[in-house]
Design a protein around this motif. Sequence first.
Motif, PDB file in Angstrom:
ATOM      1  N   MET A   1       0.859  -1.181   0.000  1.00  0.00           N
ATOM      2  CA  MET A   1       0.000   0.000   0.000  1.00  0.00           C
ATOM      3  C   MET A   1       0.898   1.234   0.000  1.00  0.00           C
ATOM      4  O   MET A   1       1.806   1.359   0.808  1.00  0.00           O
ATOM      5  CB  MET A   1      -0.891  -0.020   1.246  1.00  0.00           C
ATOM      6  CG  MET A   1      -1.769   1.208   1.378  1.00  0.00           C
ATOM      7  SD  MET A   1      -2.808   1.240   2.846  1.00  0.00           S
ATOM      8  CE  MET A   1      -4.119   0.166   2.345  1.00  0.00           C
ATOM      9  N   THR A   2       0.628   2.124  -0.908  1.00  0.00           N
ATOM     10  CA  THR A   2       1.415   3.354  -0.981  1.00  0.00           C
ATOM     11  C   THR A   2       0.949   4.327   0.105  1.00  0.00           C
ATOM     12  O   THR A   2      -0.142   4.181   0.664  1.00  0.00           O
ATOM     13  CB  THR A   2       1.255   4.033  -2.349  1.00  0.00           C
ATOM     14  OG1 THR A   2      -0.092   4.464  -2.487  1.00  0.00           O
ATOM     15  CG2 THR A   2       1.636   3.098  -3.487  1.00  0.00           C
ATOM     16  N   VAL A   3       1.776   5.309   0.362  1.00  0.00           N
ATOM     17  CA  VAL A   3       1.435   6.323   1.359  1.00  0.00           C
ATOM     18  C   VAL A   3       0.175   7.070   0.927  1.00  0.00           C
ATOM     19  O   VAL A   3      -0.711   7.338   1.741  1.00  0.00           O
ATOM     20  CB  VAL A   3       2.617   7.296   1.578  1.00  0.00           C
ATOM     21  CG1 VAL A   3       2.217   8.437   2.483  1.00  0.00           C
ATOM     22  CG2 VAL A   3       3.814   6.563   2.155  1.00  0.00           C
ATOM     23  N   THR A   4       0.078   7.361  -0.359  1.00  0.00           N
ATOM     24  CA  THR A   4      -1.081   8.094  -0.877  1.00  0.00           C
ATOM     25  C   THR A   4      -2.371   7.310  -0.664  1.00  0.00           C
ATOM     26  O   THR A   4      -3.382   7.873  -0.227  1.00  0.00           O
ATOM     27  CB  THR A   4      -0.893   8.396  -2.379  1.00  0.00           C
ATOM     28  OG1 THR A   4       0.344   9.094  -2.551  1.00  0.00           O
ATOM     29  CG2 THR A   4      -2.028   9.236  -2.911  1.00  0.00           C
ATOM     30  N   SER A   5      -2.347   6.025  -0.946  1.00  0.00           N
ATOM     31  CA  SER A   5      -3.558   5.222  -0.760  1.00  0.00           C
ATOM     32  C   SER A   5      -3.869   5.058   0.727  1.00  0.00           C
ATOM     33  O   SER A   5      -5.039   5.015   1.120  1.00  0.00           O
ATOM     34  CB  SER A   5      -3.431   3.867  -1.444  1.00  0.00           C
ATOM     35  OG  SER A   5      -2.391   3.104  -0.887  1.00  0.00           O
ATOM     36  N   HIS A   6      -2.843   4.990   1.550  1.00  0.00           N
ATOM     37  CA  HIS A   6      -3.052   4.891   2.996  1.00  0.00           C
ATOM     38  C   HIS A   6      -3.716   6.171   3.523  1.00  0.00           C
ATOM     39  O   HIS A   6      -4.654   6.110   4.320  1.00  0.00           O
ATOM     40  CB  HIS A   6      -1.728   4.625   3.702  1.00  0.00           C
ATOM     41  CG  HIS A   6      -1.858   4.369   5.168  1.00  0.00           C
ATOM     42  ND1 HIS A   6      -2.586   3.315   5.676  1.00  0.00           N
ATOM     43  CD2 HIS A   6      -1.363   5.033   6.233  1.00  0.00           C
ATOM     44  CE1 HIS A   6      -2.530   3.349   7.000  1.00  0.00           C
ATOM     45  NE2 HIS A   6      -1.793   4.387   7.356  1.00  0.00           N
ATOM     46  N   ILE A   7      -3.239   7.313   3.058  1.00  0.00           N
ATOM     47  CA  ILE A   7      -3.831   8.593   3.452  1.00  0.00           C
ATOM     48  C   ILE A   7      -5.292   8.659   3.005  1.00  0.00           C
ATOM     49  O   ILE A   7      -6.157   9.108   3.757  1.00  0.00           O
ATOM     50  CB  ILE A   7      -3.020   9.780   2.881  1.00  0.00           C
ATOM     51  CG1 ILE A   7      -1.664   9.877   3.591  1.00  0.00           C
ATOM     52  CG2 ILE A   7      -3.784  11.094   3.022  1.00  0.00           C
ATOM     53  CD1 ILE A   7      -0.705  10.870   2.975  1.00  0.00           C
ATOM     54  N   LYS A  46      -6.815  12.348  12.163  1.00  0.00           N
ATOM     55  CA  LYS A  46      -6.392  13.615  11.553  1.00  0.00           C
ATOM     56  C   LYS A  46      -4.900  13.847  11.784  1.00  0.00           C
ATOM     57  O   LYS A  46      -4.182  14.300  10.888  1.00  0.00           O
ATOM     58  CB  LYS A  46      -7.204  14.768  12.144  1.00  0.00           C
ATOM     59  CG  LYS A  46      -6.958  16.075  11.449  1.00  0.00           C
ATOM     60  CD  LYS A  46      -7.899  17.136  11.935  1.00  0.00           C
ATOM     61  CE  LYS A  46      -7.693  18.436  11.183  1.00  0.00           C
ATOM     62  NZ  LYS A  46      -8.625  19.453  11.570  1.00  0.00           N
ATOM     63  N   GLU A  47      -4.421  13.538  12.982  1.00  0.00           N
ATOM     64  CA  GLU A  47      -3.002  13.692  13.283  1.00  0.00           C
ATOM     65  C   GLU A  47      -2.162  12.756  12.416  1.00  0.00           C
ATOM     66  O   GLU A  47      -1.104  13.141  11.909  1.00  0.00           O
ATOM     67  CB  GLU A  47      -2.739  13.410  14.760  1.00  0.00           C
ATOM     68  CG  GLU A  47      -3.264  14.500  15.674  1.00  0.00           C
ATOM     69  CD  GLU A  47      -3.202  14.135  17.144  1.00  0.00           C
ATOM     70  OE1 GLU A  47      -2.867  12.979  17.487  1.00  0.00           O
ATOM     71  OE2 GLU A  47      -3.501  15.013  17.966  1.00  0.00           O
ATOM     72  N   GLU A  48      -2.630  11.526  12.233  1.00  0.00           N
ATOM     73  CA  GLU A  48      -1.905  10.557  11.412  1.00  0.00           C
ATOM     74  C   GLU A  48      -1.882  11.025   9.952  1.00  0.00           C
ATOM     75  O   GLU A  48      -0.842  10.931   9.291  1.00  0.00           O
ATOM     76  CB  GLU A  48      -2.582   9.182  11.521  1.00  0.00           C
ATOM     77  CG  GLU A  48      -1.884   8.099  10.737  1.00  0.00           C
ATOM     78  CD  GLU A  48      -0.555   7.673  11.311  1.00  0.00           C
ATOM     79  OE1 GLU A  48       0.135   6.895  10.636  1.00  0.00           O
ATOM     80  OE2 GLU A  48      -0.178   8.113  12.412  1.00  0.00           O
ATOM     81  N   ILE A  49      -2.990  11.544   9.460  1.00  0.00           N
ATOM     82  CA  ILE A  49      -3.037  12.069   8.093  1.00  0.00           C
ATOM     83  C   ILE A  49      -2.047  13.213   7.946  1.00  0.00           C
ATOM     84  O   ILE A  49      -1.283  13.276   6.974  1.00  0.00           O
ATOM     85  CB  ILE A  49      -4.469  12.535   7.740  1.00  0.00           C
ATOM     86  CG1 ILE A  49      -5.403  11.337   7.629  1.00  0.00           C
ATOM     87  CG2 ILE A  49      -4.473  13.336   6.433  1.00  0.00           C
ATOM     88  CD1 ILE A  49      -6.887  11.699   7.608  1.00  0.00           C
ATOM     89  N   GLY A  50      -2.018  14.122   8.905  1.00  0.00           N
ATOM     90  CA  GLY A  50      -1.083  15.239   8.872  1.00  0.00           C
ATOM     91  C   GLY A  50       0.363  14.784   8.908  1.00  0.00           C
ATOM     92  O   GLY A  50       1.210  15.313   8.179  1.00  0.00           O
ATOM     93  N   ARG A  51       0.633  13.805   9.732  1.00  0.00           N
ATOM     94  CA  ARG A  51       2.004  13.270   9.844  1.00  0.00           C
ATOM     95  C   ARG A  51       2.450  12.640   8.531  1.00  0.00           C
ATOM     96  O   ARG A  51       3.573  12.853   8.072  1.00  0.00           O
ATOM     97  CB  ARG A  51       2.066  12.248  10.974  1.00  0.00           C
ATOM     98  CG  ARG A  51       3.460  11.756  11.281  1.00  0.00           C
ATOM     99  CD  ARG A  51       3.467  10.742  12.410  1.00  0.00           C
ATOM    100  NE  ARG A  51       2.823   9.496  12.045  1.00  0.00           N
ATOM    101  CZ  ARG A  51       3.350   8.542  11.285  1.00  0.00           C
ATOM    102  NH1 ARG A  51       4.555   8.705  10.782  1.00  0.00           N
ATOM    103  NH2 ARG A  51       2.703   7.434  11.022  1.00  0.00           N
ATOM    104  N   LEU A  52       1.567  11.882   7.899  1.00  0.00           N
ATOM    105  CA  LEU A  52       1.921  11.210   6.656  1.00  0.00           C
ATOM    106  C   LEU A  52       1.987  12.186   5.482  1.00  0.00           C
ATOM    107  O   LEU A  52       2.705  11.939   4.515  1.00  0.00           O
ATOM    108  CB  LEU A  52       0.908  10.096   6.352  1.00  0.00           C
ATOM    109  CG  LEU A  52       0.948   8.896   7.292  1.00  0.00           C
ATOM    110  CD1 LEU A  52      -0.220   7.973   7.007  1.00  0.00           C
ATOM    111  CD2 LEU A  52       2.268   8.154   7.193  1.00  0.00           C
ATOM    112  N   SER A  53       1.228  13.248   5.555  1.00  0.00           N
ATOM    113  CA  SER A  53       1.180  14.212   4.456  1.00  0.00           C
ATOM    114  C   SER A  53       2.403  15.118   4.395  1.00  0.00           C
ATOM    115  O   SER A  53       2.711  15.684   3.362  1.00  0.00           O
ATOM    116  CB  SER A  53      -0.088  15.077   4.553  1.00  0.00           C
ATOM    117  OG  SER A  53      -1.228  14.285   4.385  1.00  0.00           O
TER     118      SER A  53
END
Length: 54
Positions: A1-7, A46-53
């Motif tokens: 799974m890519t980071v983009t798909s995970h986000i 939301k924090e995880e999305i921000g961290r990965l982004s």
Amino acid sequence: MTVTSHIAELKKKHDSLSETVERAQRSPGIDGLRIAELKKQKMKLKEEIGRLSS
């Protein structure tokens, strides 16, 4: 799974939780602690999305 798909998956979960929180807040029988727990889960996503982004 890519980071983009995970986000994208995390965003879907976040949106779903948002809808659940809104429904729960309109429902008189829902416990305030349950709503708080749902909001906490939303914040973690939301924090995880921000961290990965970044």
